[in-house]
Design a protein around this motif. Structure first.
Motif, PDB file in Angstrom:
ATOM      1  N   LEU A 113      14.453  10.568  -3.857  1.00 13.19           N
ATOM      2  CA  LEU A 113      13.341  10.656  -2.912  1.00 13.19           C
ATOM      3  C   LEU A 113      13.492  11.912  -2.078  1.00 13.19           C
ATOM      4  CD1 LEU A 113      13.334   6.932  -1.744  1.00 13.19           C
ATOM      5  CD2 LEU A 113      11.665   8.011  -3.264  1.00 13.19           C
ATOM      6  N   ARG A 114      12.467  12.755  -2.080  1.00  8.68           N
ATOM      7  CA  ARG A 114      12.490  13.986  -1.299  1.00  8.68           C
ATOM      8  C   ARG A 114      11.625  13.807  -0.058  1.00  8.68           C
ATOM      9  NH1 ARG A 114      11.166  14.849  -6.284  1.00  8.68           N
ATOM     10  NH2 ARG A 114       9.009  15.324  -5.719  1.00  8.68           N
ATOM     11  N   GLY A 115      11.861  14.648   0.925  1.00  8.08           N
ATOM     12  CA  GLY A 115      11.093  14.574   2.156  1.00  8.08           C
ATOM     13  C   GLY A 115       9.634  14.887   1.927  1.00  8.08           C
ATOM     14  N   ALA A 116       8.784  14.297   2.739  1.00  3.12           N
ATOM     15  CA  ALA A 116       7.339  14.548   2.708  1.00  3.12           C
ATOM     16  C   ALA A 116       6.752  14.321   1.323  1.00  3.12           C
ATOM     17  CB  ALA A 116       7.027  15.962   3.193  1.00  3.12           C
ATOM     18  N   MET A 117       7.092  13.198   0.709  1.00  2.00           N
ATOM     19  CA  MET A 117       6.525  12.884  -0.592  1.00  2.00           C
ATOM     20  C   MET A 117       5.835  11.518  -0.551  1.00  2.00           C
ATOM     21  SD  MET A 117       9.787  11.774  -3.013  1.00  2.00           S
ATOM     22  CE  MET A 117       8.722  11.249  -4.352  1.00  2.00           C
ATOM     23  N   ARG A 118       4.893  11.366  -1.441  1.00  4.46           N
ATOM     24  CA  ARG A 118       4.155  10.112  -1.557  1.00  4.46           C
ATOM     25  C   ARG A 118       4.843   9.244  -2.619  1.00  4.46           C
ATOM     26  NH1 ARG A 118      -2.404   9.937  -2.206  1.00  4.46           N
ATOM     27  NH2 ARG A 118      -2.634   7.700  -2.638  1.00  4.46           N
ATOM     28  N   VAL A 119       4.931   7.946  -2.346  1.00  6.11           N
ATOM     29  CA  VAL A 119       5.624   7.031  -3.251  1.00  6.11           C
ATOM     30  C   VAL A 119       4.691   5.881  -3.603  1.00  6.11           C
ATOM     31  CG1 VAL A 119       7.634   5.538  -3.566  1.00  6.11           C
ATOM     32  CG2 VAL A 119       7.824   7.590  -2.141  1.00  6.11           C
ATOM     33  N   ASP A 120       4.623   5.576  -4.877  1.00 10.26           N
ATOM     34  CA  ASP A 120       3.826   4.445  -5.337  1.00 10.26           C
ATOM     35  C   ASP A 120       4.636   3.155  -5.168  1.00 10.26           C
ATOM     36  OD1 ASP A 120       2.030   2.743  -6.531  1.00 10.26           O
ATOM     37  OD2 ASP A 120       2.606   3.275  -8.582  1.00 10.26           O
ATOM     38  N   ILE A 156       0.842  -1.200   0.000  1.00 11.29           N
ATOM     39  CA  ILE A 156       0.000   0.000   0.000  1.00 11.29           C
ATOM     40  C   ILE A 156       0.875   1.246   0.000  1.00 11.29           C
ATOM     41  CG2 ILE A 156      -1.892  -1.178   1.158  1.00 11.29           C
ATOM     42  CD1 ILE A 156      -1.101   0.146   3.734  1.00 11.29           C
ATOM     43  N   THR A 157       0.280   2.395  -0.251  1.00 13.53           N
ATOM     44  CA  THR A 157       0.994   3.645  -0.513  1.00 13.53           C
ATOM     45  C   THR A 157       2.028   3.967   0.567  1.00 13.53           C
ATOM     46  OG1 THR A 157      -0.954   4.507  -1.621  1.00 13.53           O
ATOM     47  CG2 THR A 157       0.702   6.109  -0.956  1.00 13.53           C
ATOM     48  N   TYR A 158       3.210   4.432   0.109  1.00 12.56           N
ATOM     49  CA  TYR A 158       4.298   4.816   1.011  1.00 12.56           C
ATOM     50  C   TYR A 158       4.359   6.339   1.144  1.00 12.56           C
ATOM     51  CZ  TYR A 158       6.197   0.098   0.155  1.00 12.56           C
ATOM     52  OH  TYR A 158       6.387  -1.254   0.048  1.00 12.56           O
ATOM     53  N   PHE A 159       4.931   6.758   2.300  1.00 14.84           N
ATOM     54  CA  PHE A 159       5.163   8.182   2.532  1.00 14.84           C
ATOM     55  C   PHE A 159       6.604   8.364   2.987  1.00 14.84           C
ATOM     56  CE2 PHE A 159       0.652   7.521   2.991  1.00 14.84           C
ATOM     57  CZ  PHE A 159       0.112   8.565   2.257  1.00 14.84           C
ATOM     58  N   MET A 160       7.373   9.074   2.177  1.00  9.19           N
ATOM     59  CA  MET A 160       8.782   9.334   2.446  1.00  9.19           C
ATOM     60  C   MET A 160       8.907  10.528   3.383  1.00  9.19           C
ATOM     61  SD  MET A 160      11.939   8.587   1.791  1.00  9.19           S
ATOM     62  CE  MET A 160      13.522   9.384   2.066  1.00  9.19           C
ATOM     63  N   GLN A 161       9.853  10.453   4.336  1.00 11.64           N
ATOM     64  CA  GLN A 161      10.029  11.524   5.311  1.00 11.64           C
ATOM     65  C   GLN A 161      11.522  11.743   5.570  1.00 11.64           C
ATOM     66  OE1 GLN A 161       6.692  10.729   8.579  1.00 11.64           O
ATOM     67  NE2 GLN A 161       7.607   8.838   7.844  1.00 11.64           N
ATOM     68  N   TRP A 162      11.885  13.000   5.798  1.00 15.12           N
ATOM     69  CA  TRP A 162      13.245  13.354   6.223  1.00 15.12           C
ATOM     70  C   TRP A 162      13.195  13.818   7.673  1.00 15.12           C
ATOM     71  CZ3 TRP A 162      15.171  16.857   1.566  1.00 15.12           C
ATOM     72  CH2 TRP A 162      15.464  16.026   0.462  1.00 15.12           C
ATOM     73  N   THR A 163      14.110  13.287   8.495  1.00 16.46           N
ATOM     74  CA  THR A 163      14.238  13.640   9.927  1.00 16.46           C
ATOM     75  C   THR A 163      12.862  13.803  10.581  1.00 16.46           C
ATOM     76  OG1 THR A 163      14.426  16.027   9.512  1.00 16.46           O
ATOM     77  CG2 THR A 163      16.478  14.738   9.552  1.00 16.46           C
ATOM     78  N   ALA A 164      12.029  12.815  10.400  1.00 17.50           N
ATOM     79  CA  ALA A 164      10.658  12.899  10.918  1.00 17.50           C
ATOM     80  C   ALA A 164      10.646  12.833  12.446  1.00 17.50           C
ATOM     81  CB  ALA A 164       9.828  11.757  10.347  1.00 17.50           C
ATOM     82  N   ASP A 165       9.739  13.569  13.053  1.00 18.41           N
ATOM     83  CA  ASP A 165       9.501  13.493  14.495  1.00 18.41           C
ATOM     84  C   ASP A 165       8.366  12.488  14.702  1.00 18.41           C
ATOM     85  OD1 ASP A 165       9.238  13.805  17.179  1.00 18.41           O
ATOM     86  OD2 ASP A 165       8.841  15.966  17.135  1.00 18.41           O
ATOM     87  N   LEU A 166       8.721  11.262  15.044  1.00 18.13           N
ATOM     88  CA  LEU A 166       7.743  10.172  15.082  1.00 18.13           C
ATOM     89  C   LEU A 166       7.204   9.888  16.482  1.00 18.13           C
ATOM     90  CD1 LEU A 166       9.600   7.779  12.619  1.00 18.13           C
ATOM     91  CD2 LEU A 166       7.669   9.274  12.134  1.00 18.13           C
TER      92      LEU A 166
END
Length: 408
Positions: A186-193, A156-166
């Motif tokens: 891959l850039r931060g805060a992007m959606r990936v198929d 299912i859909t992925y969400f790419m993140q940089w230095t995320a506060d999880l």
């Protein structure tokens, strides 16, 4: 035997108390339903570890000649007390029906092991068959566990993140400038198929990340991460102190076992806050390579000795504790095969089988050759089991003579 049983039961109670009644600072607790049987994302691992935890208590009570019904009642009552304390008093602990069931089952399993102690004593008839059967069982567990340490990217859909506060992890204070997985930027805060091509990249990942370093985080902090639409972690490449840490969704996670990470120890050493650094990470089943600027290091990937981590993986442990656990696990899992070996022929046959399987099995599955020290730990477990079995035979014979003398 009753004295041994008393000590074993007391040690079991002490181990259970330490493992279950120690507060966990910073953990929220109460994260799952209290009526679930297999709870949490690692619910199967929890269930199995609770059975193992309560088994020594059951063995000790069996050696004290306590009945099955009483052992079940004791295990249930002790477990219920623990669950109530975790619910009301102990900070950072979850309490649920699954723990209660697993703990009670652990006491019953331990009682059965204690009552069948005579079967485990070495004897000439069937010694070769019994020893090989136990060795094969251990090998099957190890190779089966190793086969779970393979990437299993969700669909299912992925969400790419940089230095995320999880929330549950530390927040990395640096800044990512660019990241690539293979040839894909891959850039931060992007959606990936998550199409088949992208998931293929995750099966044997090659990451390249350029970032401005922050302070070395005392606990795990993601530098780049990917989560899916169900908020499940797919990939995390991060830092913990001066170590590079890589976590990925594995087959083990799909079956609710624990998922150990891969590490490049001390690879961030010398990187000061504000420095611009290039981080490369490449992994397949056989090898893991980490590169930071001009410094690189390659080592084996998951090994057969890492399978202990499927049931319990404290990510705060460093290289020394993980090595100790691998040695102890391989020693323990082959101890029974040596224990029942009556004579040198069964012991030698089991030894040949174990060494052959540990060397050839992982390679056939695509993993690295088992390190020598892990093979040595398994052989030492066989040898120690054999010595323990001979000692048990002598003690049993002495007990029989003493009993015969007392009744004559």
């Amino acid at each position: 035997m009753k004295r041994v049983g008393l000590w074993l039961a007391m040690l079991g109670v002490a181990a259970i108390s330490v493992a279950t009644l120690t507060p966990v600072p910073g953990a929220g607790g109460g994260g799952t339903s209290q009526v679930c049987l297999i709870c949490h994302q690692r619910g199967v691992a929890d269930f199995i570890s609770n059975i193992i935890l309560f088994a020594p208590l059951g063995v000790g009570l069996a050696l004290r000649r306590v009945s099955l019904l009483r052992v079940a009642a004791i295990a249930f009552g002790f477990s219920l007390t623990i669950e109530l304390l975790q619910l009301q008093v102990i900070a950072g602990r979850d309490s649920n029906v699954g723990d209660l069931a697993a703990n009670s089952l652990g006491g019953i399993v331990g009682w059965w092991l204690g009552r069948t102690l005579g079967w485990w004593l070495p004897r000439a008839d069937g010694a070769l068959r019994r020893s090989l059967a136990l060795a094969l069982t251990a090998i099957a567990v190890l190779l089966g566990g190793l086969s779970l340490l393979v990437p299993a990217p969700p669909t299912i859909t992925y969400f790419m993140q940089w230095t995320a506060d999880l929330g549950g992890l530390a927040h990395y204070q640096g800044e990512v400038l660019e990241s690539r997985l293979g040839a894909v930027e891959l850039r931060g805060a992007m959606r990936v198929d998550p199409d088949s091509a992208f998931r293929a990249l995750l099966m044997e990942p090659e990451w390249n990340v350029r970032f401005v370093a922050g302070e070395a985080p005392p606990s795990l902090a993601p530098i780049v991460s990917i989560y899916d639409g169900l908020q499940r972690e797919v990939v995390l490449l991060g830092a913990q102190r001066d170590n590079v840490v890589y976590r990925q969704r594995l087959r083990a996670g799909e079956l609710r076992f624990d998922e150990p990470d891969l590490r490049g120890y001390a690879m961030l050493e010398g990187i000061a806050p504000g420095d611009t650094a290039s981080l490369g990470f490449r992994a397949d089943r056989a090898e893991v390579c980490v590169q930071v600027n001009a410094r690189s290091r390659c080592t084996h990937g998951y090994t057969i000795g890492d399978t202990w981590a499927l049931v319990m993986f404290p990510d705060v442990w460093g290289r020394v504790m993980r090595t100790i656990m691998s040695v102890a696990w391989l020693f323990a899992v082959f101890f029974p095969a040596g224990f029942v070996a009556h004579g040198r022929v069964p012991l030698a046959a089991a030894g040949v089988l174990v060494v052959t399987a540990l060397l050839a099995g992982p390679v056939l599955l695509g993993f690295a050759l088992t390190p020598f020290w892990q093979v040595a730990a398994a052989v030492l477990g066989l040898g120690a089991g054999y010595a323990g079995g001979q000692l048990a035979l002598r003690q049993h014979a002495r007990f029989d003579r003493a009993r015969a003398h007392a009744t004559s």
